[in-house]
Design a protein around this motif. Structure first.
Motif, PDB file in Angstrom:
ATOM      1  N   ASP A 273       2.219  -4.325 -14.551  1.00 37.55           N
ATOM      2  CA  ASP A 273       2.742  -5.681 -14.739  1.00 37.55           C
ATOM      3  C   ASP A 273       2.624  -6.507 -13.463  1.00 37.55           C
ATOM      4  N   LEU A 274       2.391  -7.802 -13.663  1.00 41.53           N
ATOM      5  CA  LEU A 274       2.513  -8.761 -12.574  1.00 41.53           C
ATOM      6  C   LEU A 274       3.915  -8.680 -11.970  1.00 41.53           C
ATOM      7  N   ASN A 275       4.035  -9.083 -10.700  1.00 46.86           N
ATOM      8  CA  ASN A 275       5.357  -9.139 -10.086  1.00 46.86           C
ATOM      9  C   ASN A 275       6.136 -10.370 -10.541  1.00 46.86           C
ATOM     10  N   ALA A 276       5.404 -11.405 -10.962  1.00 38.89           N
ATOM     11  CA  ALA A 276       6.052 -12.623 -11.453  1.00 38.89           C
ATOM     12  C   ALA A 276       5.395 -13.031 -12.764  1.00 38.89           C
ATOM     13  N   ALA A 277       6.207 -13.276 -13.790  1.00 34.68           N
ATOM     14  CA  ALA A 277       5.675 -13.819 -15.036  1.00 34.68           C
ATOM     15  C   ALA A 277       5.160 -15.223 -14.758  1.00 34.68           C
ATOM     16  N   ARG A 278       4.005 -15.562 -15.326  1.00 38.53           N
ATOM     17  CA  ARG A 278       3.415 -16.874 -15.020  1.00 38.53           C
ATOM     18  C   ARG A 278       2.395 -17.270 -16.090  1.00 38.53           C
ATOM     19  N   GLU A 279       2.235 -18.581 -16.250  1.00 39.21           N
ATOM     20  CA  GLU A 279       1.193 -19.137 -17.104  1.00 39.21           C
ATOM     21  C   GLU A 279       0.523 -20.293 -16.366  1.00 39.21           C
ATOM     22  N   ARG A 280      -0.675 -20.668 -16.838  1.00 39.97           N
ATOM     23  CA  ARG A 280      -1.458 -21.743 -16.201  1.00 39.97           C
ATOM     24  C   ARG A 280      -1.668 -21.462 -14.711  1.00 39.97           C
ATOM     25  N   HIS A 281      -1.843 -20.205 -14.381  1.00 38.92           N
ATOM     26  CA  HIS A 281      -2.152 -19.768 -13.032  1.00 38.92           C
ATOM     27  C   HIS A 281      -3.676 -19.642 -12.900  1.00 38.92           C
ATOM     28  N   THR A 282      -4.129 -19.169 -11.777  1.00 37.22           N
ATOM     29  CA  THR A 282      -5.557 -18.894 -11.589  1.00 37.22           C
ATOM     30  C   THR A 282      -5.739 -17.439 -11.164  1.00 37.22           C
ATOM     31  N   ALA A 283      -6.913 -16.901 -11.448  1.00 37.46           N
ATOM     32  CA  ALA A 283      -7.257 -15.546 -11.031  1.00 37.46           C
ATOM     33  C   ALA A 283      -8.676 -15.579 -10.457  1.00 37.46           C
ATOM     34  N   THR A 284      -8.843 -15.021  -9.267  1.00 35.81           N
ATOM     35  CA  THR A 284     -10.116 -15.087  -8.555  1.00 35.81           C
ATOM     36  C   THR A 284     -10.512 -13.695  -8.088  1.00 35.81           C
ATOM     37  N   LEU A 285     -11.725 -13.279  -8.433  1.00 37.09           N
ATOM     38  CA  LEU A 285     -12.236 -12.006  -7.943  1.00 37.09           C
ATOM     39  C   LEU A 285     -12.639 -12.169  -6.481  1.00 37.09           C
ATOM     40  N   LEU A 286     -12.045 -11.351  -5.610  1.00 34.08           N
ATOM     41  CA  LEU A 286     -12.325 -11.414  -4.180  1.00 34.08           C
ATOM     42  C   LEU A 286     -13.538 -10.549  -3.840  1.00 34.08           C
TER      43      LEU A 286
END
Length: 831
Positions: free
Chosen positions: A585-598
């Motif tokens: 699980d994520l540490n913080a519930a969230r929506e309309r976030h972004t995810a970027t492959l580093l």
């Protein structure tokens, strides 16, 4: 390089100091070591300051540093003040801010020379063992982390120079045998593993400098000879095999620096041990003469120098000095800039692929004394936003797609003032700076997806129109600038995600419609033109993110879901097995976030909204190997409905969002630091951000503007790939002609002391568009006008950008398709 490893390192840094008066420089340098450290993580790293980064594993003096073809830095050998001489070798990774031990050399050595060969390996030659001057030579293979013995030098030597010639051979000149100063030079041909003596030099010299000129000849200047410190200079012509005297320096000097300027190929020589170590002069190849220039603010020797991407020259350190200053040739001025955090001399300096300056080790002098393990980085960039031509339609909740010709397609969306949902689409031409309408879409839509297919077409699917949620899909054809209907999805979907898989199909997951949040998933096959249901998500969701991992699987994270509200959950899809696996699980519930492959293969999740629809400042990183989420440095501002763009440097630009935010900041994954950059000119929400072929980022919604990373180089200095292939087959080599692949006029970015040769060679990066996966190619050979790589693997098939970096300056990118030699899907193991 193992891209599945990233360690976030929180170091300590001294408080910032900026000298104002030149007369205070020496005093401040003595006091610098007394400054109390403060935590680095959580602070904002501004441009134009020195930041302490991960320390070497071994403190060392008189070592060498070599920029590798993958952007890492190899440090080899050196000594301490107790008679210890090192065989040890370590490698710095800017993406992780970590030094790691590499395979040791066969011989302990210092005062040697090291440089990157045209085949991507590293040559280490000569030096001193602590008891004898060395003639031994060894070569490092970064791919296999191994050294092998090469044929020995004809003459054992230390304090010599090594220069990579335009034809890929290596010129070694001068040096000290232990009893004599050498007037001998020899050339190494790596293809034959053979040394051949050149014509005899006119003067024996050590601790001199050697600079490759724009005509392929080599300027050797100053140094120490049998009669003392030298005024003389001479030119080596590798075609004629001749050494020819040229004009004398105005000031005899050794242990100085020599840096080629971009102005007519002139060479700047600065400081050194001489009658006046604060002097500087330039050499004009056209006339063979030296001209005194403005004096340095501080006399210095055993310092280093680097030519920044903006063409100015930075010199740093020297005996008991922290001071740093920058030379502007056009104004003939030296300007004091932020000081090093530590006194250092006999250190190394390297211009990294992204234009940052890395300083490593050296002698700490009086405060502190002895060899240094400390390392620090300087960021010269001054990023800014510039308004461009206004779009034809003011639009939000649209899509933006980089097309194969470098233009950007904006499609659909809605007007935030009138609520109108658009049929219209328009294309931005970065070269002309214009927006042009193309044919209308089949359906007016917003909140849809857009995916660049391997054949250059764009698939648009789902979203919402005036009549409700859509299952429809359509294809944009760049050749005709028209949209045509495609087969509809099996379900209506608003706010789904779309991911281009390694086999060229498109995975569309989740979203919502009038029946609720969807757990269903379907795949579009461009060859068959069909949609097929695949395994369902464990949790229905929309406003989530989907990221193609480096191993070909897909990470879905967060969003809003039925029965669960705001989601902590994440899950991973395996296309080969058609299964979804619950992830940590994520540490913080969230929506309309972004995810970027580093570049490390991990995934950075940023911001979003919490259950009260408050924008978040938190960020966290997912490690696919460990299946763990780790909180990282919080942003300086809160962001939701923002954009996140992986820059060619491996950093991440976050911009806008919320209720029309203007704020923007950049994340450095290696340092775990967010740095605020200039605000957008206009607050943006529901916008898109697209990395252009020129390395800038186009943001469009209410208005359009571009982000410039701010390295300050002139366009004429960019290297270029000429007619690169349209396709790159995995397991095959990349071959391209080029211009400026050894720098603009062979201009070398970075030099230093007598044993640290300057560098100017191409680093080639392939970046997959859909998931931003980065791969640095290993050269088989490179020359000023062509580049050939070793066989390519470690990146997933799909549309990709290829970019060459020389002297910290990126080329304009070219688009190509990475493909499997066969059409079957074979997941790749990432290196």
């Amino acid at each position: 390089m193992n891209v599945n490893r990233l360690h976030l390192y929180k170091n300590q840094t001294s408080s910032r100091r900026r000298q104002v008066w030149a007369s205070l420089l020496l005093l401040l340098s003595l006091l610098a070591g007394l400054a109390a450290p403060s935590p680095l993580g959580g602070s904002a790293q501004a441009a134009g300051v020195w930041t302490n980064v991960d320390a070497l594993n071994t403190a060392r003096i008189a070592h060498t540093a070599t920029l590798l073809a993958d952007g890492r830095v190899l440090v080899a050998g050196g000594r301490n003040n107790s008679g210890g001489v090192f065989q040890s070798v370590e490698v710095y990774n800017p993406h992780t801010n970590l030094w790691s031990n590499a395979h040791a050399m066969s011989h302990a050595r210092y005062d040697h020379a090291a440089l990157l060969l045209a085949d991507g390996r590293v040559l280490a030659a000569g030096g001193y063992s602590g008891s004898a001057v060395l003639g031994s030579v060894e070569i490092y293979d970064a791919q296999h982390n191994s050294w092998f013995q090469a044929n020995a030098l004809t003459y054992a030597r230390r304090n010599h120079t090594a220069t990579l010639l335009a034809d890929g051979r290596v010129l070694v000149a001068g040096g000290y045998t232990g009893s004599d100063v050498l007037d001998r030079a020899e050339i190494y041909d790596s293809s034959k593993n053979a040394w051949k003596q050149t014509a005899q030099m006119n003067v024996g010299r050590q601790a001199h400098t050697a600079t490759l000129l724009s005509d392929g000849k080599v300027l050797v200047a100053g140094g120490s000879g049998a009669g003392g410190t030298l005024l003389s200079a001479e030119i080596y012509d590798p075609v004629a095999d001749t050494w020819t005297p040229t004009g004398d320096l105005n000031t005899a000097r050794y242990s100085h620096t020599a840096t080629q300027l971009t102005a007519q190929g002139r060479v700047l020589v600065a400081g050194g041990t001489a009658a006046a170590t604060g002097t500087a002069e330039t050499y004009n190849p056209a006339t063979g003469t030296w001209t005194l220039k403005a004096n340095l603010n501080v006399a210095r020797r055993f310092h280093t120098a680097v030519r920044l991407p903006n063409g100015k020259v930075m010199v740093m350190g020297g005996e008991n000095l922290t001071s740093v200053e920058v030379y502007d040739y056009s104004a003939n001025t030296w300007t004091v800039v932020d000081a090093l955090n530590t006194n250092r001399s006999r250190h190394t300096t390297m211009l990294l692929a992204d234009g940052q300056v890395l300083v490593t080790g050296g002698d700490g002098g009086h405060l502190p004394s002895g060899p240094l393990a400390s390392t620090e980085v300087y960021d010269p960039a001054e990023p800014d936003w510039t308004a461009v031509a206004t779009m034809n339609d003011r639009r939000g909740n649209h899509t933006a797609t980089l097309l194969p010709d470098g233009k950007v397609l904006l499609a659909g969306g809605n007007d935030s003032l009138t609520g109108t949902i658009f049929y219209s689409a328009e294309v931005y031409d970065p070269v002309a700076g214009t927006w042009t309408y193309v044919g209308n879409m089949v359906d007016a839509r917003k909140n849809h997806t857009a995916t660049l297919l391997p054949d250059g077409r764009v698939l648009l699917a789902g979203g919402q129109g005036s009549g409700g949620d859509y299952s429809s899909a359509e294809i944009y054809e760049p050749a005709t600038a028209t949209f045509t209907s495609a087969a509809s999805m099996n379900l209506r979907r608003n706010y789904p995600t779309a991911t281009l898989l390694a086999d060229g199909r498109v995975l569309v997951a989740g979203g919502g419609n009038s029946s609720g949040f969807l757990s269903s998933v379907e795949i579009y096959d461009p060859a068959a033109g069909t949609w097929t249901f695949v395994a369902d998500l464990h949790q229905g969701r929309q406003n989530h993110t989907a990221t193609l991992l480096a191993d070909g699987r897909v990470l879905v994270a967060g969003g809003y879901g039925s029965g669960g509200g705001l989601l902590f959950s994440a899950e991973i899809y395996d296309p080969a097995a058609d299964t979804w696996t619950v992830a940590d699980d994520l540490n913080a519930a969230r929506e309309r976030h972004t995810a970027t492959l580093l570049p490390t293969g991990k995934v950075l999740v940023v911001g979003g909204f919490d259950v009260g629809f408050n924008a978040l400042s938190s960020a966290e990183i997912y490690d696919p190997a460990a299946d763990t989420w780790t909180n990282v440095d919080a942003l300086n501002n809160t962001y939701g409905s923002h954009t996140a763009t992986l820059l060619p440097s491996g950093k991440v630009l976050v911009a806008g969002g919320g209720a029309g935010y203007t704020s923007a900041e950049v994340y450095d994954p290696g340092l775990d630091i967010w740095t605020s950059v200039d605000d957008l000119n206009v607050g943006q929400s529901g916008h898109t951000a697209t990395l252009l072929l020129n390395g800038k980022v186009l943001v469009g919604s209410i208005t359009a503007e571009v982000y410039d990373p701010g390295l300050g180089f002139q366009e004429a200095w960019r290297p270029a790939l000429v007619n690169p292939p349209a396709k790159l087959g995995l397991g095959l080599s990349f071959l391209s002609e080029g211009e400026g692949l050894r720098g603009y006029g062979y201009a070398e970015s970075s030099g230093g002391g007598s044993t640290s040769s300057a560098i100017s060679y191409p680093l080639v990066q392939v970046r997959r568009l859909d998931n931003e996966q980065l791969l640095w190619l290993t050269p088989s050979s490179f020359y000023p006008e062509n580049y050939l790589s070793e066989p390519v693997d470690g990146i997933l098939p799909g549309p990709a950008l290829v970019t060459v970096f020389v002297n910290g300056i990126p080329s304009n990118s070219e688009m190509l398709n990475v493909i499997y030699p066969q059409t079957i899907f074979i997941p790749l193991a990432v290196k």
